[in-house]
Design a protein around this motif. Structure first.
Motif, PDB file in Angstrom:
ATOM      1  N   ARG A  29     -27.589  54.966 -71.763  1.00 26.50           N
ATOM      2  CA  ARG A  29     -27.285  53.682 -72.388  1.00 26.50           C
ATOM      3  C   ARG A  29     -28.312  52.694 -71.884  1.00 26.50           C
ATOM      4  O   ARG A  29     -28.189  52.191 -70.761  1.00 26.50           O
ATOM      5  N   GLY A  30     -29.349  52.481 -72.680  1.00 23.93           N
ATOM      6  CA  GLY A  30     -30.420  51.606 -72.208  1.00 23.93           C
ATOM      7  C   GLY A  30     -31.575  51.600 -73.179  1.00 23.93           C
ATOM      8  O   GLY A  30     -31.379  51.589 -74.394  1.00 23.93           O
TER       9      GLY A  30
ATOM     10  N   ARG B  52     -20.991  49.649 -74.456  1.00 25.94           N
ATOM     11  CA  ARG B  52     -19.702  50.107 -75.002  1.00 25.94           C
ATOM     12  C   ARG B  52     -19.860  51.199 -76.048  1.00 25.94           C
ATOM     13  O   ARG B  52     -18.886  51.581 -76.713  1.00 25.94           O
ATOM     14  N   GLY B  53     -21.106  51.658 -76.257  1.00 29.35           N
ATOM     15  CA  GLY B  53     -21.314  52.722 -77.248  1.00 29.35           C
ATOM     16  C   GLY B  53     -21.171  52.217 -78.675  1.00 29.35           C
ATOM     17  O   GLY B  53     -20.841  52.974 -79.580  1.00 29.35           O
ATOM     18  N   ARG B  54     -21.449  50.921 -78.878  1.00 30.43           N
ATOM     19  CA  ARG B  54     -21.280  50.332 -80.214  1.00 30.43           C
ATOM     20  C   ARG B  54     -22.602  49.837 -80.784  1.00 30.43           C
ATOM     21  O   ARG B  54     -22.609  48.880 -81.567  1.00 30.43           O
ATOM     22  N   LEU B  55     -23.696  50.485 -80.417  1.00 33.36           N
ATOM     23  CA  LEU B  55     -24.998  50.033 -80.909  1.00 33.36           C
ATOM     24  C   LEU B  55     -25.061  50.103 -82.439  1.00 33.36           C
ATOM     25  O   LEU B  55     -25.776  49.322 -83.080  1.00 33.36           O
ATOM     26  N   ALA B  56     -24.325  51.044 -83.026  1.00 32.41           N
ATOM     27  CA  ALA B  56     -24.350  51.189 -84.489  1.00 32.41           C
ATOM     28  C   ALA B  56     -23.936  49.893 -85.188  1.00 32.41           C
ATOM     29  O   ALA B  56     -24.333  49.652 -86.327  1.00 32.41           O
ATOM     30  N   ASP B  57     -23.179  49.051 -84.499  1.00 31.87           N
ATOM     31  CA  ASP B  57     -22.725  47.788 -85.118  1.00 31.87           C
ATOM     32  C   ASP B  57     -23.786  46.685 -85.037  1.00 31.87           C
ATOM     33  O   ASP B  57     -23.598  45.609 -85.588  1.00 31.87           O
ATOM     34  N   VAL B  58     -24.866  46.938 -84.305  1.00 29.86           N
ATOM     35  CA  VAL B  58     -25.848  45.870 -84.055  1.00 29.86           C
ATOM     36  C   VAL B  58     -26.975  45.911 -85.091  1.00 29.86           C
ATOM     37  O   VAL B  58     -27.506  46.971 -85.402  1.00 29.86           O
ATOM     38  N   GLN B  59     -27.286  44.748 -85.595  1.00 34.92           N
ATOM     39  CA  GLN B  59     -28.433  44.615 -86.495  1.00 34.92           C
ATOM     40  C   GLN B  59     -29.458  43.756 -85.764  1.00 34.92           C
ATOM     41  O   GLN B  59     -29.185  42.588 -85.483  1.00 34.92           O
ATOM     42  N   LEU B  60     -30.594  44.332 -85.422  1.00 34.28           N
ATOM     43  CA  LEU B  60     -31.591  43.512 -84.719  1.00 34.28           C
ATOM     44  C   LEU B  60     -32.281  42.585 -85.717  1.00 34.28           C
ATOM     45  O   LEU B  60     -32.584  42.982 -86.842  1.00 34.28           O
TER      46      LEU B  60
ATOM     47  N   SER C 128     -46.879  51.135 -78.260  1.00 36.21           N
ATOM     48  CA  SER C 128     -45.635  51.353 -77.506  1.00 36.21           C
ATOM     49  C   SER C 128     -44.460  51.101 -78.433  1.00 36.21           C
ATOM     50  O   SER C 128     -44.378  50.037 -79.047  1.00 36.21           O
ATOM     51  N   ILE C 129     -43.583  52.085 -78.521  1.00 34.51           N
ATOM     52  CA  ILE C 129     -42.343  51.890 -79.267  1.00 34.51           C
ATOM     53  C   ILE C 129     -41.200  51.911 -78.259  1.00 34.51           C
ATOM     54  O   ILE C 129     -40.990  52.911 -77.575  1.00 34.51           O
ATOM     55  N   LEU C 130     -40.502  50.809 -78.176  1.00 38.50           N
ATOM     56  CA  LEU C 130     -39.308  50.749 -77.332  1.00 38.50           C
ATOM     57  C   LEU C 130     -38.112  50.850 -78.261  1.00 38.50           C
ATOM     58  O   LEU C 130     -38.161  50.343 -79.382  1.00 38.50           O
ATOM     59  N   ALA C 131     -37.075  51.514 -77.790  1.00 41.07           N
ATOM     60  CA  ALA C 131     -35.878  51.629 -78.625  1.00 41.07           C
ATOM     61  C   ALA C 131     -34.647  51.472 -77.757  1.00 41.07           C
ATOM     62  O   ALA C 131     -34.622  51.900 -76.603  1.00 41.07           O
ATOM     63  N   PHE C 132     -33.621  50.843 -78.317  1.00 44.06           N
ATOM     64  CA  PHE C 132     -32.319  50.795 -77.658  1.00 44.06           C
ATOM     65  C   PHE C 132     -31.569  52.059 -78.024  1.00 44.06           C
ATOM     66  O   PHE C 132     -31.662  52.532 -79.164  1.00 44.06           O
ATOM     67  N   THR C 133     -30.820  52.598 -77.089  1.00 44.43           N
ATOM     68  CA  THR C 133     -29.912  53.687 -77.430  1.00 44.43           C
ATOM     69  C   THR C 133     -28.638  53.594 -76.583  1.00 44.43           C
ATOM     70  O   THR C 133     -28.685  53.153 -75.428  1.00 44.43           O
ATOM     71  N   ASP C 134     -27.546  54.001 -77.214  1.00 44.50           N
ATOM     72  CA  ASP C 134     -26.286  54.101 -76.454  1.00 44.50           C
ATOM     73  C   ASP C 134     -25.900  55.573 -76.327  1.00 44.50           C
ATOM     74  O   ASP C 134     -24.766  55.895 -75.998  1.00 44.50           O
ATOM     75  N   GLY C 135     -26.855  56.443 -76.648  1.00 42.31           N
ATOM     76  CA  GLY C 135     -26.594  57.880 -76.577  1.00 42.31           C
ATOM     77  C   GLY C 135     -26.067  58.433 -77.899  1.00 42.31           C
ATOM     78  O   GLY C 135     -26.007  59.653 -78.076  1.00 42.31           O
ATOM     79  N   LYS C 136     -25.703  57.527 -78.810  1.00 40.03           N
ATOM     80  CA  LYS C 136     -25.211  57.982 -80.115  1.00 40.03           C
ATOM     81  C   LYS C 136     -26.110  57.513 -81.252  1.00 40.03           C
ATOM     82  O   LYS C 136     -26.263  58.182 -82.266  1.00 40.03           O
ATOM     83  N   THR C 137     -26.673  56.325 -81.057  1.00 40.98           N
ATOM     84  CA  THR C 137     -27.516  55.692 -82.072  1.00 40.98           C
ATOM     85  C   THR C 137     -28.811  55.303 -81.388  1.00 40.98           C
ATOM     86  O   THR C 137     -28.799  54.990 -80.192  1.00 40.98           O
ATOM     87  N   ILE C 138     -29.902  55.306 -82.149  1.00 43.43           N
ATOM     88  CA  ILE C 138     -31.162  54.838 -81.565  1.00 43.43           C
ATOM     89  C   ILE C 138     -31.772  53.809 -82.514  1.00 43.43           C
ATOM     90  O   ILE C 138     -31.840  54.044 -83.721  1.00 43.43           O
ATOM     91  N   VAL C 139     -32.161  52.657 -81.969  1.00 45.17           N
ATOM     92  CA  VAL C 139     -32.664  51.557 -82.795  1.00 45.17           C
ATOM     93  C   VAL C 139     -33.983  51.053 -82.217  1.00 45.17           C
ATOM     94  O   VAL C 139     -34.013  50.500 -81.115  1.00 45.17           O
ATOM     95  N   PRO C 140     -35.086  51.266 -82.947  1.00 46.55           N
ATOM     96  CA  PRO C 140     -36.372  50.809 -82.409  1.00 46.55           C
ATOM     97  C   PRO C 140     -36.492  49.295 -82.391  1.00 46.55           C
ATOM     98  O   PRO C 140     -35.949  48.604 -83.245  1.00 46.55           O
TER      99      PRO C 140
END
Ligand code: AMP
Ligand code: GLY
Length: 425
Positions: free
Chosen positions: A266-267, A314-322, A195-207
């Protein structure tokens, strides 16, 4: 900050636990029917998770600043749309995005359109046509009801007879009602699942880190499918090389589709993968956190989950580093007697505190209720014990040590959770 969480099972207990660790979290509210684990630190709104209007009213009146939607049902019925239309901050796709889980036919067509690898398939509503297709293709196949069927709408068929049974159950006996009005018949793939879960804000996707679920009820993948009897993270089958491939061939094209189809997504998007002789293929999408995968993955996440959710919103997932705890996690589910068929209820559960007191161990409740001072079973999957360890073996031993502290009449659990990962070490 006040947070509202929709849903009340094991996944939601893990989400609420993680959100409660964020310093800005003042209070978490939950919807009606939440388990006793959630209710031990969250406040009950008494509102049904499907009742978008009442939830929106509650959220406005109570200054809720973040709403997290756990299960698929409210997502598929557009609760996120209702809440967002009221200007509320919501984590979860809109109704259009949720069709990726709500309609398997829609998901397959989406995968075809965006070049995402998946098993070959055909769609049927006429049982005779379905049967003649099965005859032509030799019998081995997977029959899937189109709509939501609580994880029960998939029949993995090894023979023509089994496939005919599945066609009868879905199209003729209509055991899933309208959800089975149309079916998919697809190629049966071999391999190992992940299972691969990923966060997305519709602009960026981060597994997120990978996980493996254990769907069958008995050891060594025997018996009927369940909601999931345990999970571990990471899944060694998801190598670094495979991760790259998943990003390139699955997650980025999925994001492209999300954008082009105009979804407000966004989810979390979850791709159920099969990795085998035909490479990596997507078996299904879910539009939410997996259960029990979430119970194994979230304890490894080092970020403040509320901050991550706010960035997504807020559409700022690109700023997040998991950031991840490198230690593996193993989650073992304890279930009621009879599950996944009809099961016993209201058995007294003992030892949860003892298990939870063990080092690097958390107990996430799923189907539990409190009656006075007593904790009772109330669902098929009752609880999950998750442990972290320096190795997968340590994590596994610790989780089973936790399980051994807990007892209720008729309790059953798989003894081979993470065996596939152990064999690879
Ligand atoms: P799904 O809900 O579509 O993920 O299907 C439930 C389970 O059925 C999966 O986790 C797999 O174990 C199995 N399954 C689904 N599709 C296939 C397929 N095409 N080939 C083999 N197994 C499958
Ligand atoms: N663990 C499978 C699911 O959440 O659907």
């Amino acid at each position: 900050m006040k947070i509202l969480l929709l849903g009340g099972g094991g996944r939601e207990h893990a989400l609420a636990w993680k959100m409660s660790l964020a310093p800005q979290t003042e209070k978490i509210y939950v919807t009606s029917g939440a388990n006793a684990g959630l209710l031990s630190f969250c406040e009950d709104t008494g509102i049904d998770a499907q009742d978008g209007k009442a939830l929106a009213k509650f959220a406005r009146e109570n200054n809720i600043q973040l709403i997290m939607i756990g299960p698929e049902a409210p997502l598929c019925s557009g609760v996120a749309n209702v809440l967002r239309n009221q200007g509320l901050a919501v984590i979860g796709p809109d109704e259009a995005g949720a069709r990726l889980e709500g309609s398997k036919i829609f998901a397959k067509k989406f995968m075809h359109k965006y070049g995402i690898p998946t098993a070959d398939f055909e769609v049927f509503s006429d049982p005779a046509a379905a049967r003649s297709y099965i005859e032509r293709n030799g019998g081995k196949c997977v029959v899937k009801a189109d709509g939501l069927a609580a994880g029960k709408g998939v029949f993995v068929c090894q023979s023509k007879e089994e496939a005919f049974e599945a066609v009868k159950a879905t199209l003729e006996d209509k055991v899933f009602g309208a959800a089975g009005g149309e079916i998919i018949i697809e190629e049966l793939l071999d391999g190992e699942e992940a299972s691969i879960l990923a966060f997305t804000d519709g602009k960026t996707i981060v597994p997120l880190e990978s996980a493996q679920d254990h769907k069958r009820v008995f050891d060594y993948d025997q018996g009927p499918n369940t909601g999931g009897m345990g999970a571990y993270s990471p899944a060694p089958v998801v190598t670094d090389e495979l991760k790259k491939k998943v990003m390139e061939k699955i997650l980025l094209p999925t994001l492209k589709g999300i954008k082009e189809e105009g979804m407000d997504y966004r989810g979390v998007i979850y791709a159920g993968l099969m990795i085998g002789s035909k490479g990596v293929n997507v078996l299904e999408y879910n539009v939410r956190f997996g259960d029990p995968e979430t119970q194994a993955v979230l304890p490894r996440l080092k970020n403040n989950l509320v901050d991550v959710f706010l960035s997504i919103e807020r559409g700022r997932l690109a700023d997040v580093q998991l950031k991840w705890d490198p230690r593996p996690a193993v989650c073992v589910i304890m279930a009621s007697k009879g599950y996944p068929g009809s099961y016993t209820k209201h058995m007294e559960i003992k030892g949860v505190d003892l298990a939870a007191a063990l080092p690097d161990t958390v107990v996430f409740q799923a189907g539990t209720v409190k009656k006075g001072e007593r904790l009772l079973t109330s669902g098929g999957r009752v609880l999950g014990v998750t442990s972290l360890g320096n190795t997968i073996k340590d994590a596994c031993e610790a989780a089973y040590k936790g399980v051994e502290q807990i007892s209720f009449e008729g309790a059953h659990y798989r003894r081979d959770i993470a065996a596939k990962a152990l064999a690879k070490n």
